[in-house]
Design an enzyme around this catalytic site. Structure first.
Site, mmCIF file in Angstrom:
data_model
loop_
_atom_site.group_PDB
_atom_site.id
_atom_site.type_symbol
_atom_site.label_atom_id
_atom_site.label_comp_id
_atom_site.label_asym_id
_atom_site.label_seq_id
_atom_site.Cartn_x
_atom_site.Cartn_y
_atom_site.Cartn_z
ATOM 1 N N ASN A 85 0.837 -1.204 0.000
ATOM 2 C CA ASN A 85 0.000 0.000 0.000
ATOM 3 C C ASN A 85 0.868 1.248 0.000
ATOM 4 O O ASN A 85 1.942 1.269 0.602
ATOM 5 C CB ASN A 85 -0.936 0.007 1.217
ATOM 6 N N HIS A 102 6.035 -0.509 -2.525
ATOM 7 C CA HIS A 102 5.678 0.193 -3.770
ATOM 8 C C HIS A 102 5.719 1.705 -3.607
ATOM 9 O O HIS A 102 5.091 2.425 -4.375
ATOM 10 C CB HIS A 102 4.285 -0.260 -4.233
ATOM 11 N N SER A 172 -4.561 -9.631 -3.050
ATOM 12 C CA SER A 172 -4.996 -10.643 -4.031
ATOM 13 C C SER A 172 -3.815 -11.475 -4.516
ATOM 14 O O SER A 172 -3.988 -12.426 -5.277
ATOM 15 C CB SER A 172 -5.662 -9.943 -5.221
HETATM 16 C C1 BV8 Z 1 8.616 -5.266 -11.903
HETATM 17 C C2 BV8 Z 1 2.079 1.574 -6.795
HETATM 18 C C3 BV8 Z 1 10.442 -5.614 -13.362
HETATM 19 C C4 BV8 Z 1 1.452 2.432 -7.863
HETATM 20 C C5 BV8 Z 1 1.704 -0.720 -7.547
HETATM 21 C C6 BV8 Z 1 5.777 -11.936 -12.740
HETATM 22 C C7 BV8 Z 1 4.563 -12.521 -13.035
HETATM 23 C C8 BV8 Z 1 3.506 -11.750 -13.537
HETATM 24 C C9 BV8 Z 1 3.663 -10.368 -13.746
HETATM 25 C C10 BV8 Z 1 4.871 -9.803 -13.447
HETATM 26 C C11 BV8 Z 1 5.917 -10.580 -12.947
HETATM 27 N N1 BV8 Z 1 6.989 -9.745 -12.749
HETATM 28 C C12 BV8 Z 1 6.655 -8.481 -13.107
HETATM 29 C C13 BV8 Z 1 5.355 -8.483 -13.540
HETATM 30 C C14 BV8 Z 1 4.631 -7.311 -14.037
HETATM 31 C C15 BV8 Z 1 3.941 -6.541 -12.917
HETATM 32 C C16 BV8 Z 1 2.793 -7.321 -12.334
HETATM 33 O O1 BV8 Z 1 2.936 -7.969 -11.309
HETATM 34 N N2 BV8 Z 1 1.658 -7.201 -12.996
HETATM 35 C C17 BV8 Z 1 0.438 -7.838 -12.506
HETATM 36 C C18 BV8 Z 1 -0.746 -6.907 -12.774
HETATM 37 C C19 BV8 Z 1 0.285 -9.167 -13.201
HETATM 38 N N3 BV8 Z 1 4.868 -6.165 -11.870
HETATM 39 C C20 BV8 Z 1 5.585 -5.030 -12.002
HETATM 40 O O2 BV8 Z 1 5.525 -4.316 -12.979
HETATM 41 C C21 BV8 Z 1 6.520 -4.683 -10.853
HETATM 42 N N4 BV8 Z 1 7.799 -4.339 -11.432
HETATM 43 O O3 BV8 Z 1 8.459 -6.436 -11.737
HETATM 44 O O4 BV8 Z 1 9.618 -4.703 -12.647
HETATM 45 C C22 BV8 Z 1 11.729 -4.941 -13.505
HETATM 46 C C23 BV8 Z 1 12.860 -5.515 -12.905
HETATM 47 C C24 BV8 Z 1 14.080 -4.905 -13.080
HETATM 48 C C25 BV8 Z 1 14.185 -3.708 -13.818
HETATM 49 C C26 BV8 Z 1 13.046 -3.131 -14.383
HETATM 50 C C27 BV8 Z 1 11.806 -3.752 -14.222
HETATM 51 C C28 BV8 Z 1 6.052 -3.436 -10.106
HETATM 52 C C29 BV8 Z 1 4.718 -3.693 -9.454
HETATM 53 C C30 BV8 Z 1 4.331 -2.471 -8.613
HETATM 54 C C31 BV8 Z 1 3.160 -1.759 -9.238
HETATM 55 N N5 BV8 Z 1 2.732 -0.659 -8.357
HETATM 56 N N6 BV8 Z 1 1.373 0.286 -6.723
HETATM 57 C C32 BV8 Z 1 0.095 2.928 -7.447
HETATM 58 O O5 BV8 Z 1 -0.408 2.527 -6.377
HETATM 59 O O6 BV8 Z 1 -0.484 3.734 -8.216
HETATM 60 S S1 BV8 Z 1 0.804 -2.156 -7.508
HETATM 61 C C33 BV8 Z 1 -0.693 -1.812 -6.797
HETATM 62 O O7 BV8 Z 1 -1.556 -2.865 -7.192
HETATM 63 C C34 BV8 Z 1 -0.703 -1.875 -5.318
HETATM 64 O O8 BV8 Z 1 0.413 -1.311 -4.738
HETATM 65 C C35 BV8 Z 1 -0.817 -3.336 -5.018
HETATM 66 O O9 BV8 Z 1 0.419 -3.951 -4.973
HETATM 67 C C36 BV8 Z 1 -1.530 -3.855 -6.213
HETATM 68 C C37 BV8 Z 1 -2.938 -4.220 -5.850
HETATM 69 O O10 BV8 Z 1 -2.803 -5.430 -5.207
HETATM 70 P P1 BV8 Z 1 -3.511 -5.669 -3.791
HETATM 71 O O11 BV8 Z 1 -2.887 -4.791 -2.770
HETATM 72 O O12 BV8 Z 1 -3.496 -7.119 -3.570
HETATM 73 O O13 BV8 Z 1 -4.972 -5.122 -3.982
HETATM 74 P P2 BV8 Z 1 -6.156 -5.809 -4.772
HETATM 75 O O14 BV8 Z 1 -7.177 -4.765 -4.970
HETATM 76 O O15 BV8 Z 1 -5.612 -6.584 -5.937
HETATM 77 O O16 BV8 Z 1 -6.710 -6.922 -3.754
HETATM 78 C C38 BV8 Z 1 -7.287 -6.511 -2.541
HETATM 79 C C39 BV8 Z 1 -7.532 -7.768 -1.756
HETATM 80 O O17 BV8 Z 1 -8.053 -7.401 -0.488
HETATM 81 C C40 BV8 Z 1 -8.545 -8.707 -2.399
HETATM 82 O O18 BV8 Z 1 -8.040 -10.019 -2.403
HETATM 83 C C41 BV8 Z 1 -9.766 -8.604 -1.474
HETATM 84 O O19 BV8 Z 1 -10.452 -9.836 -1.362
HETATM 85 C C42 BV8 Z 1 -9.121 -8.265 -0.162
HETATM 86 N N7 BV8 Z 1 -9.963 -7.533 0.787
HETATM 87 C C43 BV8 Z 1 -10.971 -6.670 0.513
HETATM 88 N N8 BV8 Z 1 -11.473 -6.192 1.688
HETATM 89 C C44 BV8 Z 1 -10.742 -6.765 2.697
HETATM 90 C C45 BV8 Z 1 -9.783 -7.608 2.125
HETATM 91 N N9 BV8 Z 1 -8.906 -8.326 2.856
HETATM 92 C C46 BV8 Z 1 -8.982 -8.207 4.197
HETATM 93 N N10 BV8 Z 1 -9.870 -7.408 4.830
HETATM 94 C C47 BV8 Z 1 -10.762 -6.677 4.111
HETATM 95 N N11 BV8 Z 1 -11.661 -5.884 4.753
#
Ligand code: BV8
Ligand code: ZN
Length: 236
Positions: A85, A102, A172
């Site tokens: 976050n 992040h 997630s």
């Molecule tokens: C990188 C900042 C390489 C910005 C964010 C390997 C496999 C697949 C893909 C990749 C991989 N390696 C790299 C990738 C690409 C990419 C990626 O992962 N893409 C995804 C979409 C597939 N990763 C990257 O690009 C990363 N960089 O790997 O660079 C590199 C290496 C060397 C040199 C150059 C490059 C960078 C990733 C960071 C992106 N930035 N945030 C901003 O915020 O604007 S990510 C952003 O989305 C958040 O920070 C967070 O991480 C993410 C959202 O995820 P969650 O926090 O899990 O939130 P979400 O909404 O998904 O889920 C919420 C959960 O809460 C749900 O499960 C829900 O059920 C639950 N919930 C709801 N209510 C509650 C609850 N739980 C408990 N209590 C409740 N009340």
């Protein structure tokens, strides 16, 4: 080690990434806006999205889950909190050993020379210019396609490799490399606990999957640990 995601802030009123974006932003997906390319192509729109999120976060407070995690840190000094976050709510709740994997919504730096840009006045409708080189100032978050800052990655991997308990809370587990930390911890024998009302990619590997909101579960967990401490008098 604790890894948190947007779900931990949901009960504070901060929409998660999976939630549909509201209003003006409903026609974009976060992955489309949270990239260098999107910012370079349209700096004013991407900057305005972050200003909208900053305004939203400034109006909310940490919830019972954030507060319980801060108290757990004092009960378990070895605990490391890694958060995906960028809202700063863990720090506001009192957590101190935090790795903001992040980045942080309220930090800014120059797109060109990476010079920090502290003290950007708010509201700031358009991205300001860098005082050192005149380049565009951008939000200090890690965008998709950007590497995690080396020190944050190193410390988080170290915590994953050395912990005996890995708790995944409110995420997630879709974004890497954060999601990969759970597999590292599991490969070195850590027990896995997940707190999330919904099942995720991690659920089938978890030793305990507590499918309930973190704001409800974490205070109970903290209370149970404090009682154990009193009964056993142990402090490890
Ligand atoms: C990188 C900042 C390489 C910005 C964010 C390997 C496999 C697949 C893909 C990749 C991989 N390696 C790299 C990738 C690409 C990419 C990626 O992962 N893409 C995804 C979409 C597939 N990763 C990257 O690009 C990363 N960089 O790997 O660079 C590199 C290496 C060397 C040199 C150059 C490059 C960078 C990733 C960071 C992106 N930035 N945030 C901003 O915020 O604007 S990510 C952003 O989305 C958040 O920070 C967070 O991480 C993410 C959202 O995820 P969650 O926090 O899990 O939130 P979400 O909404 O998904 O889920 C919420 C959960 O809460 C749900 O499960 C829900 O059920 C639950 N919930 C709801 N209510 C509650 C609850 N739980 C408990 N209590 C409740 N009340
Ligand atoms: Zn600059």
């Amino acid at each position: 080690m604790v890894l948190t995601g947007a779900g931990v802030s949901a009960e504070s009123g901060v929409p998660t990434f999976r939630d549909a974006q509201t209003g003006l932003w409903s026609r974009f997906r976060p992955e489309q806006l949270a990239t260098v390319g999107a910012f370079v192509a349209d700096p004013d729109t991407v900057w305005a999205w972050y200003e909208w999120r900053r305004d939203l976060v400034e109006q909310v407070a940490p919830n019972a889950g954030h507060l319980a995690l801060a108290e757990l840190e004092s009960l378990v000094p070895a605990m490391t909190l890694v958060t995906q976050n960028v809202d700063g709510l863990h720090r506001l709740a009192g957590s101190r050993k935090i790795i903001e994997f992040h980045g942080n919504l309220f930090d800014n730096h120059c797109l060109e020379c990476a010079c920090p840009a502290p003290g950007v006045p708010r509201p700031c409708p358009k991205p300001p210019r860098c005082h050192a080189c005149g380049g565009l100032v951008r939000p200090g978050v890690v965008w998709f396609g950007e590497a995690i800052p080396a020190l944050s990655l190193e410390r988080a991997v170290q915590a994953a490799d050395s912990c005996d308990l890995f708790m995944s809370i409110g995420t997630s587990m879709l974004v890497h490399p954060a999601a990969g930390l759970a597999a590292r911890a599991r490969s070195t024998g850590a027990a896995l606990v997940e707190i999330n009302p919904e099942p995720t990619e991690l659920t089938r590997f978890a030793d305990f999957a507590i499918q309930a909101p973190s704001g409800h579960v974490l205070p109970v967990l903290r209370q149970a640990l404090a009682i154990c401490r009193r009964r056993t008098g142990s402090n490890h």
